[in-house]
Design an enzyme around this catalytic site. Structure first.
Site, PDB file in Angstrom:
ATOM      1  N   GLU A 101       0.826  -1.217   0.000  1.00  0.00           N
ATOM      2  CA  GLU A 101       0.000   0.000   0.000  1.00  0.00           C
ATOM      3  C   GLU A 101       0.860   1.267   0.000  1.00  0.00           C
ATOM      4  O   GLU A 101       0.499   2.269  -0.587  1.00  0.00           O
ATOM      5  CB  GLU A 101      -0.924  -0.004   1.228  1.00  0.00           C
ATOM      6  CG  GLU A 101      -1.982   1.083   1.168  1.00  0.00           C
ATOM      7  CD  GLU A 101      -3.171   0.814   2.087  1.00  0.00           C
ATOM      8  OE1 GLU A 101      -3.703   1.794   2.607  1.00  0.00           O
ATOM      9  OE2 GLU A 101      -3.564  -0.346   2.273  1.00  0.00           O
ATOM     10  N   ASP A 140      -2.755  -3.053   3.147  1.00  0.00           N
ATOM     11  CA  ASP A 140      -3.213  -3.219   4.530  1.00  0.00           C
ATOM     12  C   ASP A 140      -4.324  -4.261   4.606  1.00  0.00           C
ATOM     13  O   ASP A 140      -5.211  -4.299   3.739  1.00  0.00           O
ATOM     14  CB  ASP A 140      -3.741  -1.888   5.088  1.00  0.00           C
ATOM     15  CG  ASP A 140      -2.604  -0.919   5.394  1.00  0.00           C
ATOM     16  OD1 ASP A 140      -1.433  -1.340   5.295  1.00  0.00           O
ATOM     17  OD2 ASP A 140      -2.880   0.245   5.741  1.00  0.00           O
ATOM     18  N   TYR A 198       0.017  -3.170  13.717  1.00  0.00           N
ATOM     19  CA  TYR A 198      -0.874  -2.365  12.865  1.00  0.00           C
ATOM     20  C   TYR A 198      -1.807  -1.468  13.689  1.00  0.00           C
ATOM     21  O   TYR A 198      -2.517  -1.946  14.578  1.00  0.00           O
ATOM     22  CB  TYR A 198      -1.691  -3.324  11.994  1.00  0.00           C
ATOM     23  CG  TYR A 198      -2.545  -2.646  10.951  1.00  0.00           C
ATOM     24  CD1 TYR A 198      -1.954  -1.985   9.880  1.00  0.00           C
ATOM     25  CD2 TYR A 198      -3.937  -2.680  11.037  1.00  0.00           C
ATOM     26  CE1 TYR A 198      -2.740  -1.372   8.914  1.00  0.00           C
ATOM     27  CE2 TYR A 198      -4.732  -2.073  10.070  1.00  0.00           C
ATOM     28  CZ  TYR A 198      -4.125  -1.420   9.007  1.00  0.00           C
ATOM     29  OH  TYR A 198      -4.893  -0.811   8.058  1.00  0.00           O
TER      30      TYR A 198
END
Length: 618
Positions: free
Chosen positions: A8, A104, A309
């Site tokens: 990403e 992601d 994350y």
């Protein structure tokens, strides 16, 4: 033949490239023997603007609304077109046999990759990398367990539905309001209810009438007893005459101890952090905005690689993470955390059952915790240290025993009235050694009655020397929103819902309220930037533009129920229980209704900068 990996962002692409032994070969990609790694810059592709379908939409006109293209199309974002061309060339290279989607792991990440591959006219087979942290170990494990990208088709359909629904409602409602009232007015299903909640709180404050209350205390032998209403158990009375009568009566009598109670109480460690809880704490403790906290977290995740994350809405871990706990404790055993981390590690945490491990309570990503990457605190900025500190302390405290204390409550009587005193003795600080936290949430009674150190007291004791006092106080209105409390209200807006239907309340609870953990910070930021909200000190206030907007916007768009309804349906699309076409057909009908409602609205909009004087020059 080679495998093309699509990440990403450049930073994540470079991390994956390093693990897969790829080196820079050109602008915007890395290449090795078996793999080529490239990336987006977030979204490289978006839904076309209205003028992309027909030039007539360039001008905003009420008669052209609603804008309803038969099929919504995507286009390459102009500012990032160069990187898109790089990705497209790589996708179409003859020696590329398959593609690994490494964006992601979540609904938006799925959309980023699929739209890029669609615009690049990809025909090659795809697999999916699904990881929660970008450490070398996590990437290697992820590549060992790649999934078929078809498994994520329903998630992609839900993502497209969300994007198209927001486009149809947002663009049409915004253009209709702007044309009707000749003012730049934007609205959406998340930002408008957020403003409505602030307005509702403001109305509560306006309507609030402060009331005087009275508290009676009796001091004897260094102990402060507080009067307690017999029937209700309240520590306050709202009648001054009554308070004075009680005082008069008690001054004639001695104070007799009726009973004492000792109880051991426990407070368990708080759950691990999800993004919203972390943003709340960072705002309360350091005054950081939700957006600042997310940006700092992103750096700790992508650049330092010391935290997992950030955009997660879960406060639990999955069972497969348990085996990595010792490594994570080793990694964060630095500086002020060293002693505690090693103590926890000595208990062999991977062999125990923990309350914060629950696979059912994790959807896309587990809670925010440290990674297995070695930490160098000297490389962090002051702000990064603060956020890292919050996460590590919360992580370490989760392994600690509960905080235990002994609470003593003394019940006394004087002149037929009841009095009570309370004291606390700490037995074991438990998790509080790691976390500076209160042992309990304060309720009204604990705010009114402070803890004190109590001497030895037995039943039947009598105090003749008693000093009785009355303290007057005033009730206070609910506080205005700060970013921390607004995040809480967005996460759980049930209080502001008119329709308390059980299914709706359950959905809005499960889907995380208004917006997602990933978008809330941006929404708050956008409301400030478009001059709909302003800050006075730490408090959030609505501008006159926002107040007028709320008067003019269709009622449906002001309610959190709309998001609950959408999220319920998007969740069903992601699970394969609802057709995308059914949902989007409903949205198109709803858009037509909204535009009609705005067209026939009777309101007016007054610009803040308008004076009532005529310009002398023209």
């Amino acid at each position: 033949m080679k495998t093309l990996v699509l990440a990403e962002k450049p930073s994540v692409g470079r991390d994956i490239g390093r693990v897969l032994h790829c080196t820079p070969q050109g602008n915007g990609f890395l290449e090795g023997k078996d793999y080529i790694v490239t990336w987006g810059l977030g979204h490289l592709v978006t839904l076309k603007d209205p003028e992309g379908y027909d030039k007539k939409y360039k001008e905003w006109k009420m008669e052209e609304l609603p804008i309803m293209p038969k099929k919504l199309e995507t286009e390459v974002i102009r500012q990032t077109a160069k990187q898109f061309q790089t990705v497209k060339k790589l996708v179409q290279r003859q020696d590329v046999k398959e593609i690994v989607i490494a964006t992601d792991a979540g609904r938006e990440g799925e959309l980023v990759a699929r739209w890029i591959l669609k615009e690049a006219r990809n025909q090659k087979p795809c697999r999916r990398l699904w990881v929660s942290s970008v450490t070398d170990k996590a990437i290697r494990d992820g590549f060992a367990h790649l999934k078929n990208s078809k498994e994520y088709d329903p998630l992609y359909r839900a993502a497209v539905s969300r994007a198209e629904a927001d486009w149809l409602v947002g663009i049409n409602a915004t253009r209709a309001l702007t044309c009707k009232y000749n003012a730049q007015l934007s609205c959406g299903r998340v930002q408008t209810p957020t403003l409505a909640m602030i307005q509702a709180r403001e109305n509560e404050i306006r309507r609030f009438v402060p009331e005087s209350y009275y508290m009676i205390t009796a001091k004897a032998d260094g102990i402060t007893f507080t009067w307690k209403e017999g029937k209700t158990g309240s520590l306050r009375t709202y009648q001054k005459e009554r308070a004075q009568e009680i005082k008069k009566e008690c001054e004639k009598h001695s104070l007799i101890i009726r009973k004492t109670e000792k109880k051991e109480k426990k407070v368990y460690p708080p759950l691990l952090y999800d993004l919203t809880e972390l943003q709340r704490d960072a705002n309360k403790r350091f005054g950081l905005s939700a957006k600042e906290t997310l940006n700092i977290m992103q750096r700790l995740y992508e650049n330092h690689k010391v935290l997992t994350y950030p955009r997660t809405d879960s406060r639990y871990l999955t069972s497969d993470v348990v085996g990595t706990l010792s490594e994570r404790l080793d990694a964060c055993a630095v500086g002020p955390y060293r002693k505690m981390a090693l103590t926890v590690k000595a208990q062999h945490p991977e062999t125990k059952k923990w309350s914060f491990v629950d696979n059912k309570k994790v959807s896309d990503h587990h809670a925010i915790i440290p990674t297995e990457q070695f930490v160098d605190l000297t490389h962090m900025t002051n702000e990064e240290r603060k956020i890292y500190d919050l996460v590590v302390r919360r992580f370490l405290s989760a392994f600690c025993p509960p905080c235990r204390y002994e609470e003593t409550v003394i019940y006394a009587e004087s002149g037929g009235e009841q009095f009570v005193a309370r004291g606390k003795v700490m037995i074991d600080e438990g998790f509080r050694q790691v976390q500076e936290m209160n042992c309990e949430d304060e309720d009204e009674s604990s705010r009114d009655m402070k803890d004190q150190t109590l001497p030895k007291i037995s039943q039947g004791m009598e105090f003749k020397q008693v000093q009785v006092d009355i303290r007057e106080g005033k009730t206070t209105p609910p506080p205005r929103f700060t970013e921390a409390t607004l995040l809480s209200a967005m996460e759980n807006p049930v209080k502001y819902m008119e329709n308390k239907d059980r299914e709706m309340v359950k959905t809005i609870g499960e889907t995380g309220g208004l917006g997602t953990v990933a978008t809330r910070a941006d929404i708050i930021e956008k409301l400030f930037n478009s001059f709909l909200m302003e800050k006075k000190g730490n408090e959030i206030h609505l501008t006159s533009k926002a107040k007028q907007l709320l008067e003019l916007v269709p009622e449906e768009l002001r309610k959190p129920e709309l998001t609950a309804d959408w999220e319920m349906k998007l969740g069903n699309i992601a699970k394969g229980k609802m057709k995308q076409e059914t949902f989007l057909k409903e949205i198109r009908n709803y858009t037509c209704d909204i535009v009609d409602e705005i067209k026939t609205g009777q309101g007016t909009f007054r610009h803040d900068n308008l004076t009532n004087k005529i310009c002398p020059n023209c």
